[in-house]
Scaffold this active site. Structure first.
Site, PDB file in Angstrom:
ATOM      1  N   ARG A  33       0.845  -1.207   0.000  1.00  0.00           N
ATOM      2  CA  ARG A  33       0.000   0.000   0.000  1.00  0.00           C
ATOM      3  C   ARG A  33       0.880   1.258   0.000  1.00  0.00           C
ATOM      4  O   ARG A  33       0.609   2.209  -0.722  1.00  0.00           O
ATOM      5  CB  ARG A  33      -0.897   0.036   1.243  1.00  0.00           C
ATOM      6  CG  ARG A  33      -1.733  -1.217   1.463  1.00  0.00           C
ATOM      7  CD  ARG A  33      -3.056  -1.194   0.702  1.00  0.00           C
ATOM      8  NE  ARG A  33      -3.863  -2.335   1.098  1.00  0.00           N
ATOM      9  CZ  ARG A  33      -3.872  -3.533   0.482  1.00  0.00           C
ATOM     10  NH1 ARG A  33      -3.139  -3.731  -0.601  1.00  0.00           N
ATOM     11  NH2 ARG A  33      -4.625  -4.513   0.933  1.00  0.00           N
ATOM     12  N   GLU A 177     -13.622 -14.904   9.050  1.00  0.00           N
ATOM     13  CA  GLU A 177     -13.533 -14.294   7.712  1.00  0.00           C
ATOM     14  C   GLU A 177     -13.171 -15.304   6.621  1.00  0.00           C
ATOM     15  O   GLU A 177     -11.998 -15.516   6.325  1.00  0.00           O
ATOM     16  CB  GLU A 177     -12.484 -13.161   7.735  1.00  0.00           C
ATOM     17  CG  GLU A 177     -12.326 -12.458   6.395  1.00  0.00           C
ATOM     18  CD  GLU A 177     -11.268 -11.338   6.420  1.00  0.00           C
ATOM     19  OE1 GLU A 177     -10.625 -11.131   7.467  1.00  0.00           O
ATOM     20  OE2 GLU A 177     -11.105 -10.681   5.396  1.00  0.00           O
ATOM     21  N   LYS A 219     -17.282 -12.179   8.625  1.00  0.00           N
ATOM     22  CA  LYS A 219     -16.716 -11.183   7.704  1.00  0.00           C
ATOM     23  C   LYS A 219     -16.479 -11.874   6.355  1.00  0.00           C
ATOM     24  O   LYS A 219     -15.408 -12.429   6.120  1.00  0.00           O
ATOM     25  CB  LYS A 219     -15.409 -10.618   8.269  1.00  0.00           C
ATOM     26  CG  LYS A 219     -14.695  -9.686   7.290  1.00  0.00           C
ATOM     27  CD  LYS A 219     -13.604  -8.883   7.953  1.00  0.00           C
ATOM     28  CE  LYS A 219     -12.805  -8.122   6.909  1.00  0.00           C
ATOM     29  NZ  LYS A 219     -11.948  -7.098   7.445  1.00  0.00           N
ATOM     30  N   SER A 261     -14.069  -5.669   1.545  1.00  0.00           N
ATOM     31  CA  SER A 261     -14.279  -5.076   0.219  1.00  0.00           C
ATOM     32  C   SER A 261     -13.514  -5.844  -0.856  1.00  0.00           C
ATOM     33  O   SER A 261     -13.915  -5.794  -2.034  1.00  0.00           O
ATOM     34  CB  SER A 261     -13.923  -3.589   0.211  1.00  0.00           C
ATOM     35  OG  SER A 261     -12.592  -3.372   0.609  1.00  0.00           O
TER      36      SER A 261
END
Ligand code: 5MM
Length: 340
Positions: A33, A177, A219, A261
């Site tokens: 990132r 998740e 999740k 997302s």
């Protein structure tokens, strides 16, 4: 910790109009990132970036909890306040990434199983002492030719359930998740089929491991067309397929479904959540636990420069506000114009 206390934490993470910020990027992911904005990924820069996010004025209006990476759980603000303490003062609940990441599943090329069970009880106990109230474990299900296999799904569901049981024993709410990876040429129908099979197996294992569902959150990924599928499903189709799939596979005892997302654009992730909440009539809260979809535009606006911090915080606040509106099915395009 009693089952009731776990239930109240789980519920406090999904109140009306609020969702979770996933800021638990591990060292390799946060480096990727930061590379995208030409910022060196040093411990000092990661601390400064996360302090900027956490001190955004008004975040607590829309953010109920933040998932942290171990390094961040142990860090403090420039003024010396430990991050979990800062968040608690704003009424935001701290969580911790508990897994050590996906690793190749022996004998099953193209598939991974998430590791981190060794020593988990001891690590979670320490995280709880540092202020964490919930955990998160991500399993990755790759889609492709002959993938996933039943063994791949089973191994990941089993590890998720073992993690969740240990979490509850230690007194943390487990966020479970299972991510059906969106990369691939698969259709939305194939994604729905795999998501349903995965969720059913995950709940079978959670039940087998005596996990109290009321004290957990799910999740998941949304039901989407693969990124390289020539026919891309529209927003309404994604919302209908996701809600249908979850109604079939997720027990009503689960208090909330907090979506990841997964690489969708920030705006599309909001639109999908909004369309699902507009359908309504679901037994669980439908909320968000976004990483990139909340942080992407903020990270870009920041660019590693303190002079940009106030602008980046405004963008973060607006993104959280748009997703808060999506929790009610009340997000509009006009809100994006205001954000711009
Ligand atoms: C799937 O990624 C999770 C949600 O983020 P997105 O909304 O961007 O998909 C996220 O919590 C992820 O698990 C963490 O960033 C941890 O990442 P790494 O790659 O370090 O395990």
């Amino acid at each position: 910790m009693s089952t009731q206390e776990l239930e109240s934490i789980a519920q406090a993470l999904v109140p009306a109009g609020k969702g979770i910020l996933a800021a638990d990027e591990g060292t390799a992911t946060i480096k990727r990132r930061f590379d995208s904005i030409n910022v060196e990924s040093t411990e000092a820069n990661r601390r400064v970036y996360r302090e900027m996010l956490f001190t955004t004025p008004g975040t607590e209006e829309f953010i109920s909890g933040i998932i942290l990476f171990e390094e961040t759980l142990r860090q403090s603000t420039e003024g010396g306040t430990p991050f979990p303490e800062l968040l608690a003062s704003k009424g935001i609940i701290s969580g911790i990434k508990a897994d050590t990441g996906p690793h190749d599943l022996a004998g099953f090329p193209g598939e991974t199983v998430t590791e981190g069970l060794d020593g988990l009880r001891e690590r979670l106990t320490e995280y709880r002492e540092l202020g964490a109230k919930f955990g998160k474990w991500r399993a990755v299900i790759n889609v492709g030719d002959g993938l996933p296999t039943q063994s791949g799904i089973d191994a990941n569901a089993h590890a998720l359930a073992r993690y969740a049981a240990i979490c509850q024993e230690v007194g943390l709410v487990p966020i479970v998740e299972p991510e059906v990876f969106m990369e691939g040429t698969h259709t939305i129908e194939r994604c729905e089929e795999i998501t349903e099979a995965t969720l059913k197996r995950v709940y079978f294992e959670l039940h087998a491991h005596r996990v109290v569902l009321e004290g957990t959150l799910l999740k998941p990924s949304m039901v989407l067309s693969g990124t390289d599928c020539p026919v891309q499903a529209g927003v309404q189709e994604v919302a209908e397929a996701t809600v249908r799939c979850f109604r079939r596979a997720v027990p009503a005892a689960v208090p909330g479904v907090v979506f990841l997302s997964g690489g969708q654009s920030a705006k599309l992730a909001t639109e999908h959540l909004n369309a699902m909440n507009a359908i309504g009539n679901c037994p669980w809260e439908l909320s968000f636990s976004y990483g990139r979809a909340l942080q992407g535009p903020t990270l870009e606006a920041w660019g590693g420069k303190s002079a940009n911090a106030a602008k980046a915080q405004k963008i973060f606040y607006q993104r959280a506000k748009c997703n808060s509106a999506a929790r009610y099915g009340k997000y509009t395009q006009q809100m994006e114009a205001l954000a711009a």
